[in-house]
Scaffold this motif. Structure first.
Motif, mmCIF file in Angstrom:
data_model
loop_
_atom_site.group_PDB
_atom_site.id
_atom_site.type_symbol
_atom_site.label_atom_id
_atom_site.label_comp_id
_atom_site.label_asym_id
_atom_site.label_seq_id
_atom_site.Cartn_x
_atom_site.Cartn_y
_atom_site.Cartn_z
ATOM 1 N N ALA A 95 22.010 4.699 77.125
ATOM 2 C CA ALA A 95 23.034 5.737 77.288
ATOM 3 C C ALA A 95 23.058 6.702 76.105
ATOM 4 C CB ALA A 95 24.403 5.081 77.458
ATOM 5 N N ALA A 96 22.698 6.209 74.923
ATOM 6 C CA ALA A 96 22.774 7.043 73.721
ATOM 7 C C ALA A 96 21.550 7.939 73.534
ATOM 8 C CB ALA A 96 22.940 6.146 72.490
ATOM 9 N N LEU A 97 20.384 7.471 73.949
ATOM 10 C CA LEU A 97 19.148 8.196 73.640
ATOM 11 C C LEU A 97 19.117 9.639 74.169
ATOM 12 C CD1 LEU A 97 16.571 5.300 73.994
ATOM 13 C CD2 LEU A 97 16.933 6.709 71.961
ATOM 14 N N PRO A 98 19.634 9.931 75.345
ATOM 15 C CA PRO A 98 19.600 11.334 75.782
ATOM 16 C C PRO A 98 20.383 12.282 74.877
ATOM 17 C CG PRO A 98 19.975 9.880 77.652
ATOM 18 C CD PRO A 98 20.112 9.047 76.421
ATOM 19 N N TRP A 99 21.263 11.727 74.036
ATOM 20 C CA TRP A 99 22.031 12.561 73.107
ATOM 21 C C TRP A 99 21.250 12.854 71.821
ATOM 22 C CZ3 TRP A 99 26.840 14.504 74.327
ATOM 23 C CH2 TRP A 99 27.465 13.951 75.444
ATOM 24 N N VAL A 100 20.118 12.227 71.628
ATOM 25 C CA VAL A 100 19.351 12.394 70.381
ATOM 26 C C VAL A 100 18.522 13.679 70.456
ATOM 27 C CG1 VAL A 100 17.632 11.385 68.841
ATOM 28 C CG2 VAL A 100 19.209 9.885 70.097
ATOM 29 N N GLY A 101 18.878 14.670 69.695
ATOM 30 C CA GLY A 101 18.094 15.900 69.609
ATOM 31 C C GLY A 101 17.781 16.502 70.962
ATOM 32 N N ALA A 177 27.421 -11.085 82.989
ATOM 33 C CA ALA A 177 27.194 -10.539 84.331
ATOM 34 C C ALA A 177 27.898 -9.190 84.521
ATOM 35 C CB ALA A 177 27.672 -11.544 85.377
ATOM 36 N N ARG A 178 29.118 -9.100 84.020
ATOM 37 C CA ARG A 178 29.882 -7.852 84.190
ATOM 38 C C ARG A 178 29.896 -7.117 82.851
ATOM 39 N NH1 ARG A 178 35.384 -8.682 87.357
ATOM 40 N NH2 ARG A 178 34.997 -6.476 87.826
ATOM 41 N N LEU A 179 28.834 -6.405 82.607
ATOM 42 C CA LEU A 179 28.649 -5.688 81.335
ATOM 43 C C LEU A 179 28.822 -4.195 81.573
ATOM 44 C CD1 LEU A 179 27.626 -6.026 78.329
ATOM 45 C CD2 LEU A 179 25.365 -5.472 79.226
ATOM 46 N N GLY A 180 29.572 -3.553 80.697
ATOM 47 C CA GLY A 180 29.765 -2.110 80.808
ATOM 48 C C GLY A 180 29.491 -1.421 79.495
ATOM 49 N N VAL A 181 28.963 -0.210 79.557
ATOM 50 C CA VAL A 181 28.668 0.548 78.337
ATOM 51 C C VAL A 181 29.152 1.984 78.501
ATOM 52 C CG1 VAL A 181 26.631 -0.857 77.870
ATOM 53 C CG2 VAL A 181 26.374 1.325 79.054
ATOM 54 N N ALA A 182 29.325 2.645 77.371
ATOM 55 C CA ALA A 182 29.692 4.066 77.381
ATOM 56 C C ALA A 182 29.310 4.690 76.055
ATOM 57 C CB ALA A 182 31.185 4.235 77.625
ATOM 58 N N PHE A 183 28.920 5.943 76.087
ATOM 59 C CA PHE A 183 28.610 6.682 74.868
ATOM 60 C C PHE A 183 29.218 8.068 74.994
ATOM 61 C CE2 PHE A 183 26.325 9.071 71.723
ATOM 62 C CZ PHE A 183 26.079 8.149 70.708
ATOM 63 N N PHE A 195 29.913 15.760 65.511
ATOM 64 C CA PHE A 195 31.063 15.712 64.596
ATOM 65 C C PHE A 195 31.596 14.281 64.582
ATOM 66 C CE2 PHE A 195 32.021 20.339 65.925
ATOM 67 C CZ PHE A 195 31.073 20.808 65.043
ATOM 68 N N VAL A 196 31.723 13.731 65.790
ATOM 69 C CA VAL A 196 32.175 12.355 65.972
ATOM 70 C C VAL A 196 31.489 11.809 67.225
ATOM 71 C CG1 VAL A 196 34.144 10.805 66.293
ATOM 72 C CG2 VAL A 196 34.451 12.926 65.000
ATOM 73 N N SER A 197 31.146 10.531 67.204
ATOM 74 C CA SER A 197 30.579 9.892 68.382
ATOM 75 C C SER A 197 31.154 8.488 68.507
ATOM 76 C CB SER A 197 29.050 9.847 68.295
ATOM 77 O OG SER A 197 28.632 9.302 67.062
ATOM 78 N N ALA A 198 31.116 7.964 69.727
ATOM 79 C CA ALA A 198 31.651 6.626 69.981
ATOM 80 C C ALA A 198 30.725 5.894 70.934
ATOM 81 C CB ALA A 198 33.054 6.702 70.574
ATOM 82 N N ALA A 199 30.457 4.634 70.630
ATOM 83 C CA ALA A 199 29.612 3.791 71.478
ATOM 84 C C ALA A 199 30.365 2.504 71.772
ATOM 85 C CB ALA A 199 28.295 3.468 70.765
ATOM 86 N N CYS A 200 30.383 2.124 73.049
ATOM 87 C CA CYS A 200 31.128 0.920 73.423
ATOM 88 C C CYS A 200 30.320 0.061 74.383
ATOM 89 C CB CYS A 200 32.460 1.312 74.076
ATOM 90 S SG CYS A 200 33.471 -0.119 74.543
ATOM 91 N N GLN A 201 30.333 -1.222 74.135
ATOM 92 C CA GLN A 201 29.762 -2.193 75.072
ATOM 93 C C GLN A 201 30.765 -3.339 75.190
ATOM 94 O OE1 GLN A 201 25.517 -2.928 75.373
ATOM 95 N NE2 GLN A 201 25.859 -5.083 74.897
ATOM 96 N N LEU A 202 31.061 -3.721 76.421
ATOM 97 C CA LEU A 202 32.037 -4.787 76.641
ATOM 98 C C LEU A 202 31.648 -5.593 77.869
ATOM 99 C CD1 LEU A 202 33.974 -3.886 79.234
ATOM 100 C CD2 LEU A 202 34.902 -2.322 77.518
ATOM 101 N N ALA A 203 32.270 -6.748 77.983
ATOM 102 C CA ALA A 203 32.045 -7.620 79.132
ATOM 103 C C ALA A 203 33.382 -8.072 79.683
ATOM 104 C CB ALA A 203 31.202 -8.825 78.720
ATOM 105 N N LEU A 204 33.425 -8.240 81.004
ATOM 106 C CA LEU A 204 34.636 -8.693 81.687
ATOM 107 C C LEU A 204 34.343 -10.000 82.406
ATOM 108 C CD1 LEU A 204 35.779 -5.343 83.390
ATOM 109 C CD2 LEU A 204 36.492 -6.233 81.152
ATOM 110 N N ALA A 283 35.271 0.711 83.195
ATOM 111 C CA ALA A 283 34.999 1.153 84.565
ATOM 112 C C ALA A 283 33.563 0.810 84.968
ATOM 113 C CB ALA A 283 35.236 2.658 84.681
ATOM 114 N N ASP A 284 32.643 0.934 84.036
ATOM 115 C CA ASP A 284 31.240 0.602 84.300
ATOM 116 C C ASP A 284 31.102 -0.883 84.629
ATOM 117 O OD1 ASP A 284 28.437 0.985 84.426
ATOM 118 O OD2 ASP A 284 28.215 0.433 82.326
ATOM 119 N N ALA A 285 31.768 -1.720 83.845
ATOM 120 C CA ALA A 285 31.706 -3.163 84.088
ATOM 121 C C ALA A 285 32.381 -3.531 85.403
ATOM 122 C CB ALA A 285 32.366 -3.907 82.928
ATOM 123 N N GLN A 286 33.499 -2.905 85.698
ATOM 124 C CA GLN A 286 34.194 -3.193 86.954
ATOM 125 C C GLN A 286 33.336 -2.799 88.154
ATOM 126 O OE1 GLN A 286 37.878 -1.022 86.196
ATOM 127 N NE2 GLN A 286 38.992 -2.959 86.096
#
Length: 292
Positions: A95-101, A177-183, A195-204, A283-286
């Motif tokens: 999810a993060a790589l498309p934001w690189v340059g 099994a229920r893994l969600g990510v966001a960038f 300026f600011v970035s946020a990366a999140c990975q979570l499981a439900l 939402a991704d994990a759900q």
């Protein structure tokens, strides 16, 4: 402007590269050169010798290594972006790589180069810190793996000794099994440094409760940081709880001001992006759970 004079070597092995670095404390490693070449041209970097490791096959490639995905330091960012293994096992990095340059820079830029450059706004170091990746190093006499949180110590500054070579980055894989990510990222223009970035990975779990959560923030201070939001584990990530936990964690961030943004702005944006990243990842994990 032209670079200051320097010598150039292309070693045929990691051992030769390490020997060249050990022989000259002003030597610099080059692979993709996306940052170093402009610095040379502007004479912001004046190495006595460039050690070109771009063609060392042992430093390139993407493969499983136990419970982690090991990405060789000279692996091109575009190769990682197009990797089916990365897409399946490291969705946060994907999810993060498309934001690189830009695509042309990702065709030349390397995963290890981005880490070694240690820009506080860079996306790959942020993912490494968020997922608690391990950075493999090599130098004459042996190597020493470093945790990402120990590796990045300041803007354009790492714990990598000048005589050592970064050889690979190991990103741990979550098997939930229920893994969600966001960038998420805010910048002046698409593909600029954030300026600011946020990366999140979570499981439900099956009832929608959070069992694991990693939230990282980049661009706010001297380096990317992982926020302490452990209090959200075990909850259903209700909006009010997330806002409170992320707000408290961002309030104590050591933020910096520059001509692009004030420290207060960066803290406020970090809170907003952090909350939104958790919501997106939830939402991704759900959605994955609903599809089972």
């Amino acid at each position: 402007m032209k670079p200051a004079p320097f010598r150039y070597v292309r070693p045929s092995s990691v051992e030769e590269a390490c020997a060249a670095l050990a022989a000259d404390e002003d030597a610099r490693v080059i692979a993709g050169g996306q940052t170093l070449v402009p610095m040379l041209a502007m004479r912001l970097a004046r190495p006595s010798i460039l050690v070109d490791v771009a063609r060392l096959p042992s430093l390139s490639g993407i493969a499983m290594a136990g419970d982690a995905v090991r990405i060789g330091a000279t692996t091109r960012q575009m190769e990682a972006e197009r990797s089916a293994l990365v897409a399946r096992e490291l969705p946060l990095l994907a999810a993060a790589l498309p934001w690189v340059g830009h695509p042309p820079t990702r065709n030349r830029g390397t995963v290890g180069g981005s880490c070694a450059n240690a820009d506080p706004s860079a996306e790959i170091p942020l993912v490494a810190v968020t997922l608690e990746a391990e950075l493999e190093t090599e130098e004459e006499g042996g190597g020493l793996p470093l945790a990402a949180d120990d590796f990045f110590i300041g803007p354009m500054l790492t714990a990598l000794p000048p005589t050592a070579l970064l050889t690979a980055v190991r990103f741990p894989v979550w098997r939930d099994a229920r893994l969600g990510v966001a960038f998420r990222e805010i910048s002046a223009r698409r593909s600029d440094f954030a300026f600011v970035s946020a990366a999140c990975q979570l499981a439900l779990d099956g009832e929608g409760r959070c069992t694991r959560l990693a939230l990282g923030i980049g661009g706010v201070g001297d380096r990317a940081v992982k926020l302490d939001v452990a209090g959200l584990v075990g909850t259903r990530l209700e909006a009010a709880l997330v806002a409170e936990a992320v707000g408290e964690a961002c309030a104590v961030l050591d933020a910096t001001s520059d001509l692009h943004a004030s420290a207060d702005y960066r803290r406020r944006v970090a809170r907003v992006l952090g909350v939104r990243a958790v919501a997106d990842a939830r939402a991704d994990a759900q959605a994955k759970g609903d599809g089972q």
